[in-house]
Design a protein around this motif. Structure first.
Motif, PDB file in Angstrom:
ATOM      1  N   SER A 189       0.837  -1.206   0.000  1.00 36.67           N
ATOM      2  CA  SER A 189       0.000   0.000   0.000  1.00 36.67           C
ATOM      3  C   SER A 189       0.866   1.247   0.000  1.00 36.67           C
ATOM      4  O   SER A 189       0.585   2.218  -0.720  1.00 36.67           O
ATOM      5  CB  SER A 189      -0.927  -0.001   1.223  1.00 36.67           C
ATOM      6  N   ALA A 190       1.933   1.232   0.803  1.00 37.59           N
ATOM      7  CA  ALA A 190       2.842   2.386   0.850  1.00 37.59           C
ATOM      8  C   ALA A 190       3.556   2.559  -0.487  1.00 37.59           C
ATOM      9  O   ALA A 190       3.699   3.686  -0.987  1.00 37.59           O
ATOM     10  CB  ALA A 190       3.859   2.205   1.974  1.00 37.59           C
ATOM     11  N   ASP A 191       4.015   1.440  -1.081  1.00 32.58           N
ATOM     12  CA  ASP A 191       4.680   1.519  -2.386  1.00 32.58           C
ATOM     13  C   ASP A 191       3.725   2.042  -3.453  1.00 32.58           C
ATOM     14  O   ASP A 191       4.123   2.799  -4.338  1.00 32.58           O
ATOM     15  CB  ASP A 191       5.194   0.135  -2.795  1.00 32.58           C
ATOM     16  N   SER A 192       2.469   1.629  -3.374  1.00 32.03           N
ATOM     17  CA  SER A 192       1.461   2.074  -4.348  1.00 32.03           C
ATOM     18  C   SER A 192       1.295   3.577  -4.307  1.00 32.03           C
ATOM     19  O   SER A 192       1.243   4.241  -5.346  1.00 32.03           O
ATOM     20  CB  SER A 192       0.130   1.377  -4.062  1.00 32.03           C
ATOM     21  N   ARG A 193       1.238   4.126  -3.074  1.00 31.81           N
ATOM     22  CA  ARG A 193       1.061   5.577  -2.934  1.00 31.81           C
ATOM     23  C   ARG A 193       2.315   6.336  -3.346  1.00 31.81           C
ATOM     24  O   ARG A 193       2.236   7.331  -4.072  1.00 31.81           O
ATOM     25  CB  ARG A 193       0.685   5.923  -1.490  1.00 31.81           C
ATOM     26  N   SER A 194       3.474   5.872  -2.897  1.00 32.79           N
ATOM     27  CA  SER A 194       4.710   6.622  -3.166  1.00 32.79           C
ATOM     28  C   SER A 194       5.114   6.569  -4.633  1.00 32.79           C
ATOM     29  O   SER A 194       5.669   7.530  -5.162  1.00 32.79           O
ATOM     30  CB  SER A 194       5.848   6.081  -2.294  1.00 32.79           C
ATOM     31  N   SER A 195       4.854   5.438  -5.304  1.00 35.55           N
ATOM     32  CA  SER A 195       5.253   5.286  -6.708  1.00 35.55           C
ATOM     33  C   SER A 195       4.122   5.567  -7.680  1.00 35.55           C
ATOM     34  O   SER A 195       4.312   5.478  -8.889  1.00 35.55           O
ATOM     35  CB  SER A 195       5.773   3.851  -6.949  1.00 35.55           C
ATOM     36  N   ASN A 196       2.936   5.899  -7.153  1.00 37.43           N
ATOM     37  CA  ASN A 196       1.775   6.203  -7.990  1.00 37.43           C
ATOM     38  C   ASN A 196       1.465   5.054  -8.955  1.00 37.43           C
ATOM     39  O   ASN A 196       1.311   5.241 -10.160  1.00 37.43           O
ATOM     40  CB  ASN A 196       1.984   7.502  -8.765  1.00 37.43           C
ATOM     41  N   ILE A 197       1.421   3.849  -8.403  1.00 41.20           N
ATOM     42  CA  ILE A 197       1.072   2.673  -9.181  1.00 41.20           C
ATOM     43  C   ILE A 197      -0.106   1.988  -8.508  1.00 41.20           C
ATOM     44  O   ILE A 197      -0.452   2.302  -7.363  1.00 41.20           O
ATOM     45  CB  ILE A 197       2.257   1.679  -9.299  1.00 41.20           C
ATOM     46  N   SER A 198      -0.744   1.055  -9.220  1.00 38.73           N
ATOM     47  CA  SER A 198      -1.885   0.350  -8.644  1.00 38.73           C
ATOM     48  C   SER A 198      -1.423  -0.569  -7.520  1.00 38.73           C
ATOM     49  O   SER A 198      -0.261  -0.990  -7.465  1.00 38.73           O
ATOM     50  CB  SER A 198      -2.605  -0.459  -9.721  1.00 38.73           C
ATOM     51  N   LEU A 199      -2.359  -0.900  -6.603  1.00 34.95           N
ATOM     52  CA  LEU A 199      -2.028  -1.798  -5.504  1.00 34.95           C
ATOM     53  C   LEU A 199      -1.627  -3.171  -6.032  1.00 34.95           C
ATOM     54  O   LEU A 199      -0.693  -3.800  -5.522  1.00 34.95           O
ATOM     55  CB  LEU A 199      -3.210  -1.913  -4.542  1.00 34.95           C
ATOM     56  N   MET A 200      -2.310  -3.641  -7.077  1.00 31.51           N
ATOM     57  CA  MET A 200      -1.974  -4.941  -7.641  1.00 31.51           C
ATOM     58  C   MET A 200      -0.537  -4.942  -8.177  1.00 31.51           C
ATOM     59  O   MET A 200       0.210  -5.902  -8.008  1.00 31.51           O
ATOM     60  CB  MET A 200      -2.954  -5.328  -8.743  1.00 31.51           C
ATOM     61  N   HIS A 201      -0.163  -3.837  -8.828  1.00 31.66           N
ATOM     62  CA  HIS A 201       1.202  -3.703  -9.348  1.00 31.66           C
ATOM     63  C   HIS A 201       2.214  -3.776  -8.204  1.00 31.66           C
ATOM     64  O   HIS A 201       3.239  -4.462  -8.286  1.00 31.66           O
ATOM     65  CB  HIS A 201       1.333  -2.380 -10.098  1.00 31.66           C
ATOM     66  N   ALA A 202       1.905  -3.066  -7.108  1.00 32.58           N
ATOM     67  CA  ALA A 202       2.817  -3.054  -5.961  1.00 32.58           C
ATOM     68  C   ALA A 202       2.941  -4.446  -5.338  1.00 32.58           C
ATOM     69  O   ALA A 202       4.028  -4.858  -4.932  1.00 32.58           O
ATOM     70  CB  ALA A 202       2.321  -2.046  -4.922  1.00 32.58           C
ATOM     71  N   ILE A 203       1.829  -5.178  -5.276  1.00 34.41           N
ATOM     72  CA  ILE A 203       1.867  -6.536  -4.714  1.00 34.41           C
ATOM     73  C   ILE A 203       2.683  -7.451  -5.618  1.00 34.41           C
ATOM     74  O   ILE A 203       3.483  -8.275  -5.152  1.00 34.41           O
ATOM     75  CB  ILE A 203       0.438  -7.072  -4.522  1.00 34.41           C
ATOM     76  N   GLU A 204       2.496  -7.312  -6.937  1.00 35.97           N
ATOM     77  CA  GLU A 204       3.278  -8.126  -7.867  1.00 35.97           C
ATOM     78  C   GLU A 204       4.770  -7.861  -7.705  1.00 35.97           C
ATOM     79  O   GLU A 204       5.597  -8.778  -7.772  1.00 35.97           O
ATOM     80  CB  GLU A 204       2.841  -7.858  -9.309  1.00 35.97           C
ATOM     81  N   LYS A 205       5.133  -6.589  -7.491  1.00 41.78           N
ATOM     82  CA  LYS A 205       6.545  -6.236  -7.363  1.00 41.78           C
ATOM     83  C   LYS A 205       7.156  -6.819  -6.089  1.00 41.78           C
ATOM     84  O   LYS A 205       8.356  -7.112  -6.054  1.00 41.78           O
ATOM     85  CB  LYS A 205       6.715  -4.713  -7.383  1.00 41.78           C
ATOM     86  N   LEU A 206       6.335  -7.012  -5.035  1.00 38.91           N
ATOM     87  CA  LEU A 206       6.851  -7.632  -3.814  1.00 38.91           C
ATOM     88  C   LEU A 206       7.261  -9.085  -4.055  1.00 38.91           C
ATOM     89  O   LEU A 206       8.134  -9.613  -3.379  1.00 38.91           O
ATOM     90  CB  LEU A 206       5.787  -7.583  -2.708  1.00 38.91           C
TER      91      LEU A 206
END
Length: 572
Positions: free
Chosen positions: A25-42
């Motif tokens: 969630s924090a990565d999604s906000r800071s990088s301006n990407i979707s939550l799904m994208h941030a979860i995939e990147k983890l």
């Protein structure tokens, strides 16, 4: 906002933990990407399972892009710049509907852009962000990159610390340059030719990304492999005079070069991120600095009011708006109007973006205590006629500026507020006394930048009806005569449909009614009503005027300006 219910589903049905979800969630906000994208990147949960959960959550169909063989004609329906900016892949066309794969089905701006620029109603289906990245490369390609060796090359760059800097000449041939040097030079040249304002070099887990900000929007131009990250970042830091051994702290620097015999300056900032340093370069091209006030976008009556305000012998004039709205350009044009042999002009800026002949410009250095307030105090002992302060950030700066305006000086400055009326409330909330404010303030100008329709491919927009125009404030008697336009996209505008930007303004002159309203303690909404009743044209009305004149689109009007709840009807 995504609900706790989604969090519970993801934790219960995948291997994600509560901490993983918070990180994503924090990565999604800071990088301006979707939550799904941030979860995939983890990379801590099965991608297929995550896609299935989000498909159920969004109530949209999912698709595996690896199993799709998309027809070339379908791909052509969405221009490359739109596909890359919004990360969408067209899958199929059904009548006037275009099915597009996206990692964020709730991105209404992407769907609206496809509708307005491509002429189709976008129907989103969900796809893995990783697969979308692969599909973008497969169907749209990337910028050609030279072969390289994974080592830091010789800098090939001469830098001097003298006041008269020696500019390195950048050319596009690069016959004697190494591959990294050639790549950086090519990007700098592309930035200039594309009329870009910024270059972003971004590092991610499995790739790099290079984007240009053109007419306010970021456009991806290349995705170099990770092996290029270290030499590429080192090259830029060497050019900017930054410490290449320091990657833990932000750094600021500058690059002074000549491209095609034009002196170009870049302001450079490095920022440590999770996967390496991000570099942002702001281009400062003095040849693009527009100091002719008649070309800034003011309506004729607005320009007259603004010029009268700055030509007063004393008082304060404020230019407001968000970052990147053209405030500095407006201030520089005002300074140029006032720049005469018999006038002493002093400016406090952070940073000094352009050097103006005949103007005494001071660069702020907060690390040694040289801030706006201290500079203003010093200016008052320098026999000034005109003082420009880059930004009023605190009560101390505001009070000294008002004192200067009340003691016979013209003071120009900026604030970050949404409207001219909000500026008054902001200053009062800082602690400025109302009676001092009404005595010192001459005028407040709020502004925004809207994209201009490309004149080569401009055509009538059939999607805009008379009812829509009436709802926006066009008078019923005039709505039937108004034609809305849109850019179809052509080679001249790189298929964007827009080329260049122009400002829309809201000029509020401090008349007696407004001054009485401020002294009564009225809210900003009441001040705005009084200003409109006494002749002020709002940002929305100014933008609608540009739309009626065929300069900008209705989408830009809605995107950049807020509705006037008590607005008068516009008859442009």
């Amino acid at each position: 906002m995504l609900t706790d219910n989604l969090q519970e589903i993801l934790i219960n049905e995948t291997s994600l933990t509560e901490e993983d979800f918070k990180q994503a969630s924090a990565d999604s906000r800071s990088s301006n990407i979707s939550l799904m994208h941030a979860i995939e990147k983890l990379n801590k949960a099965d991608g297929a399972k995550v896609l299935d959960i989000f498909s159920r959550y969004y109530h949209v169909t999912k698709v595996n892009l690896n199993e799709q063989d998309i027809d070339e004609e379908i791909v052509k329906l969405v221009p490359k710049n739109i596909a890359q900016q919004y990360r969408v892949i067209p899958i199929e066309r059904v009548g006037n509907n275009l099915i597009v794969a996206t990692g964020n089905p709730r991105n209404l701006e992407a769907m609206d852009t496809i509708r307005f620029k491509c002429g189709y109603l976008a129907k989103p289906i969900l796809a893995s962000e990783t697969k979308i990245t692969e599909a973008l490369g497969k169907y749209y390609g990337k910028m050609d990159l030279p072969k390289f060796e994974s080592k830091v090359p010789d800098s090939g760059f001469t830098r001097t610390t003298s006041t008269t800097s020696v500019r390195k000449i950048i050319t596009g041939d690069g016959r004697e340059d190494g591959p990294i040097i050639k790549l950086v030079n090519d990007i700098l040249i592309k930035c200039l030719k594309s009329r870009a304002s910024d270059i972003h070099f971004e590092a991610y887990e499995d790739h790099m990304r290079i984007r240009l900000r053109i007419d306010g929007a970021l456009v991806e131009i290349a995705r170099p492999p990770l092996t290029m990250k270290a030499p590429l970042i080192s090259r830029i830091k060497i050019m900017a005079g930054l410490n290449i051994a320091e990657s833990r702290l932000p750094q600021d620097g500058a690059i002074n070069i000549s491209i095609e015999d034009k002196p170009i300056d870049f302001r450079v900032n490095s920022l440590p991120t999770v996967y390496g340093e991000k570099i942002v370069m702001r281009i400062l091209d003095k040849s693009n600095l527009q100091v002719d006030m008649t070309q800034l976008g003011f309506e004729e009556d607005q320009l007259k009011l603004f010029k009268n305000a700055i030509l007063s012998p004393f008082g304060m004039v404020l230019v407001t708006g968000p970052t990147g709205s053209g405030k500095t350009t407006t201030l520089y044009s005002a300074l140029q109007e006032l720049n005469r042999e018999d006038t002493n002009i002093m400016t406090a800026e952070d940073p000094v973006e352009y050097n103006l002949t005949g103007v005494n410009q001071v660069q702020m250095k907060s690390e040694i205590g040289l801030n706006f307030a201290e500079s203003l105090r010093a200016f008052l002992r320098q026999d000034p006629d005109v003082i420009m302060v880059g930004e009023i950030r605190d009560l101390e700066t505001a009070e000294i500026g008002i004192k200067a305006a009340l003691t016979g000086h013209m003071v120009l400055s900026t604030l970050h507020t949404n409207s001219a009326a909000d500026t008054v409330s902001r200053l009062l909330n800082m602690g400025v006394a109302p009676f001092n404010l009404v005595a010192a303030l001459n005028c407040v100008t709020a502004q925004r930048l809207v994209r201009k329709i490309c004149t080569y491919c401009r055509q009538e927009d059939p999607s805009v009806s008379q009812e829509v125009l009436k709802e926006l404030g066009i008078s019923p008697a005039y709505a039937s005569k108004v034609k809305a336009y849109i850019g179809k996209g052509c080679a001249q505008c790189a298929q964007a449909g827009t080329k260049g930007r122009i400002a829309v303004h809201e000029v509020m002159v401090m008349n007696e009614e407004i001054k009485k309203s401020i002294l009564r303690g009225d809210p900003s909404s009441e001040i705005k009503k009084i200003a409109m009743r006494t002749g002020m044209k709002t940002l929305r009305q100014s933008a609608l005027t540009k739309m009626v004149q065929g300069i900008t689109t209705i989408k830009e009007v809605l995107k950049t300006t807020a509705a006037d709840h008590d607005s008068v009807k516009v008859v442009a």
